[in-house]
Design an enzyme around this catalytic site. Structure first.
Site, PDB file in Angstrom:
ATOM      1  N   ASP A 135       1.038  -1.179   0.072  1.00 44.11           N
ATOM      2  CA  ASP A 135       0.316  -0.025   0.291  1.00 44.11           C
ATOM      3  C   ASP A 135       0.868   1.434  -0.060  1.00 44.11           C
ATOM      4  OD1 ASP A 135      -2.448   1.387   0.182  1.00 44.11           O
ATOM      5  OD2 ASP A 135      -2.050   1.690   2.191  1.00 44.11           O
ATOM      6  N   CYS A 208     -23.878   4.870   0.640  1.00 43.99           N
ATOM      7  CA  CYS A 208     -22.694   5.511   0.508  1.00 43.99           C
ATOM      8  C   CYS A 208     -23.084   7.116   1.193  1.00 43.99           C
ATOM      9  CB  CYS A 208     -21.800   6.050  -0.846  1.00 43.99           C
ATOM     10  SG  CYS A 208     -20.605   7.063  -0.607  1.00 43.99           S
ATOM     11  N   CYS A 224     -14.981  11.216  -0.504  1.00 44.79           N
ATOM     12  CA  CYS A 224     -15.406   9.734   0.516  1.00 44.79           C
ATOM     13  C   CYS A 224     -14.689   9.797   1.819  1.00 44.79           C
ATOM     14  CB  CYS A 224     -14.598   8.662   0.024  1.00 44.79           C
ATOM     15  SG  CYS A 224     -13.610   7.450   0.357  1.00 44.79           S
ATOM     16  N   CYS A 258     -22.040  -4.865   1.621  1.00 45.07           N
ATOM     17  CA  CYS A 258     -21.975  -5.578   0.317  1.00 45.07           C
ATOM     18  C   CYS A 258     -22.099  -7.379   0.780  1.00 45.07           C
ATOM     19  CB  CYS A 258     -20.595  -6.030   0.060  1.00 45.07           C
ATOM     20  SG  CYS A 258     -19.859  -6.707  -1.487  1.00 45.07           S
TER      21      CYS A 258
HETATM   22 FE1  SF4 Z   1     -21.827  -3.547  -4.224  1.00 48.26          FE
HETATM   23 FE2  SF4 Z   1     -20.717  -5.414  -3.443  1.00 48.26          FE
HETATM   24 FE3  SF4 Z   1     -23.583  -4.912  -4.446  1.00 48.26          FE
HETATM   25 FE4  SF4 Z   1     -20.665  -5.495  -5.924  1.00 48.26          FE
HETATM   26  S1  SF4 Z   1     -21.848  -6.862  -4.236  1.00 48.26           S
HETATM   27  S2  SF4 Z   1     -22.671  -4.046  -5.640  1.00 48.26           S
HETATM   28  S3  SF4 Z   1     -19.151  -4.239  -4.498  1.00 48.26           S
HETATM   29  S4  SF4 Z   1     -22.682  -4.001  -2.654  1.00 48.26           S
HETATM   30 FE1  SF4 Z   2     -18.786   5.721   0.471  1.00 46.54          FE
HETATM   31 FE2  SF4 Z   2     -16.517   6.265   1.257  1.00 46.54          FE
HETATM   32 FE3  SF4 Z   2     -17.726   5.665   3.405  1.00 46.54          FE
HETATM   33 FE4  SF4 Z   2     -17.437   3.632   0.942  1.00 46.54          FE
HETATM   34  S1  SF4 Z   2     -15.883   4.454   2.202  1.00 46.54           S
HETATM   35  S2  SF4 Z   2     -19.161   4.038   1.383  1.00 46.54           S
HETATM   36  S3  SF4 Z   2     -17.332   5.207  -0.856  1.00 46.54           S
HETATM   37  S4  SF4 Z   2     -17.983   7.321   2.029  1.00 46.54           S
END
Ligand code: SF4
Ligand code: SF4
Length: 382
Positions: A135, A208, A224, A258
């Site tokens: 990173d 988000c 973000c 997700c």
């Molecule tokens: Fe977003 Fe995960 Fe859904 Fe893909 S699978 S659109 S990364 S929440």
């Molecule tokens: Fe939004 Fe950034 Fe939080 Fe992801 S990490 S949900 S892009 S503010």
């Protein structure tokens, strides 16, 4: 056993959860990355657009002359879910999961170096050079990791292992050794073959808090919360502050929602576990009270120390403003005398959000003696 198969086993023995190898070359999404930079979505991270950095991303041979192979290693860091009553408590500041324990650079870098040393030792008399990166911005790790078979890129721009989700760190080892790129790209039992896409899911885009995705697979870092709380050194744009909730170091929302992360399993790696829940979601009043010595003590060995005390307290001021409780007012009023303009100004913003006669009086008193124009604007509420 081939050298590459032995490398995969060695990586597993070192604790890596996934590994892939591929011929050294430019990132496949370099053009999209250049368009992202051209649109200015990297914000203040000007180092990303430096010509020397771009030259390295175009050609890993600039980093390591004679490089033949890239070894991409992943290390899982999911430990636990923050209890709901803590996550939803506006009197607490939230830290991104990856920052709950020890700084991952300290964990991953020595292991990658050990892997590089092992690889060199296998080469017999042959001279082998290598470099390791965790990173550091020299390479587009996620892109190379996808090409190496470690997962697919989600609409949230994270690399997703379809069987384990996206809670893992990536590191890259460059080597002048040729490897066998046809072998299964994983330690036995670690990952499954990658699936192609998110399908019709759009949960991360909708969830988000700051609308940081102008399109699927595109993250405008300037909006973000991870960028705003960690990378941005100066003033957080006013219009975004109310959207940041109680995140004070990073943000996990687009990973938490997700569906692939349902498959994450707690890691055995103890370094990534929080000492207690206050390490994951500390009371805001404790963060607001941090002086330099307390900050250095509390965050030694944590990635949080990288942003230094003023930025963390700035973030805590924003979270306190979003909390909106008079309980935070005394600590915020004390910060109107802080040595850092950034802290004084964000404390003023929070006090305006809290309101009330006592905070108004404190803001007026501070305005009478404040000399910094940015802070004066915040004190005046303009
Ligand atoms: Fe977003 Fe995960 Fe859904 Fe893909 S699978 S659109 S990364 S929440
Ligand atoms: Fe939004 Fe950034 Fe939080 Fe992801 S990490 S949900 S892009 S503010």
């Amino acid at each position: 056993m081939s050298l590459t198969a032995a490398l995969v086993e060695r990586a597993a023995a070192l604790g890596f959860n996934r590994l892939g190898v591929l011929p050294a070359g430019p990132a496949r999404r370099l053009d999209a990355y250049l368009r992202w930079l051209a649109a200015g979505m990297h914000g203040e991270m000007g180092y990303l657009a430096r010509p020397d950095r771009l030259a390295r991303r175009r050609d890993p041979g600039v980093i390591l002359p004679g490089v033949r192979s890239m070894v991409v290693a992943g290390l899982d860091y999911y430990t636990a879910d923050l209890p709901h009553q803590l996550a939803a408590d506006p009197a607490r500041g939230r830290f991104s999961n990856y920052a709950w324990g020890v700084d991952y650079h300290e964990v991953m870098t020595p292991r990658l170096e050990a892997l590089a040393a092992w690889l060199r030792a296998q080469a017999g008399g042959e001279t082998v050079s290598s470099r390791v990166y965790v990173d550091t911005g020299a390479l587009l790790e996620r892109d190379h990791a996808e090409a190496a078979g470690l997962g697919f890129t989600g609409k949230n721009t994270m690399l997703i292992d379809p069987r384990r989700g996206s809670w893992f760190f990536l590191g890259v080892l460059l080597t002048t050794l040729p490897l066998d790129y046809g072998l299964p790209a994983k330690p036995a039992s670690a990952v499954s073959p990658p699936q192609p896409s998110c399908g019709t899911c759009t949960r991360c885009l909708a969830a988000c808090p700051t609308a940081a995705f102008p399109a699927p697979y595109v993250l405008d870092a300037r909006r973000c919360i991870s960028y705003l709380t960690i990378e941005l050194k100066g003033w957080v744009p006013r219009e975004l502050r109310p959207l940041m909730g109680n995140w004070v170091y990073g943000c996990d929302v687009c990973q938490l929602v997700c569906p692939f992360n349902r498959f994450a399993r707690p890691v055995g790696e103890t370094a990534f576990y929080p000492m207690d829940w206050d390490a994951a979601a500390p009371p805001l009043l404790a963060l607001l009270a941090l002086d330099e010595a307390a900050f250095a003590r509390r965050y030694a060995g944590s990635p949080v120390r990288r942003i230094k005390r003023a930025r963390l307290v700035r973030n805590a001021c924003i979270a306190a403003g979003n909390w909106g409780s008079e309980m935070a007012a005394p600590a915020l009023i004390a910060l109107l005398d802080d040595g850092e303009p950034l802290v004084r100004g964000h404390a003023a913003w929070a006090l305006h959000r809290i309101g009330g006669p006592a905070t108004q009086a404190a803001l007026s008193t501070a305005l009478a003696t404040e000399t910094d124009n940015d802070v004066r604007r915040e004190l005046a509420g303009g």
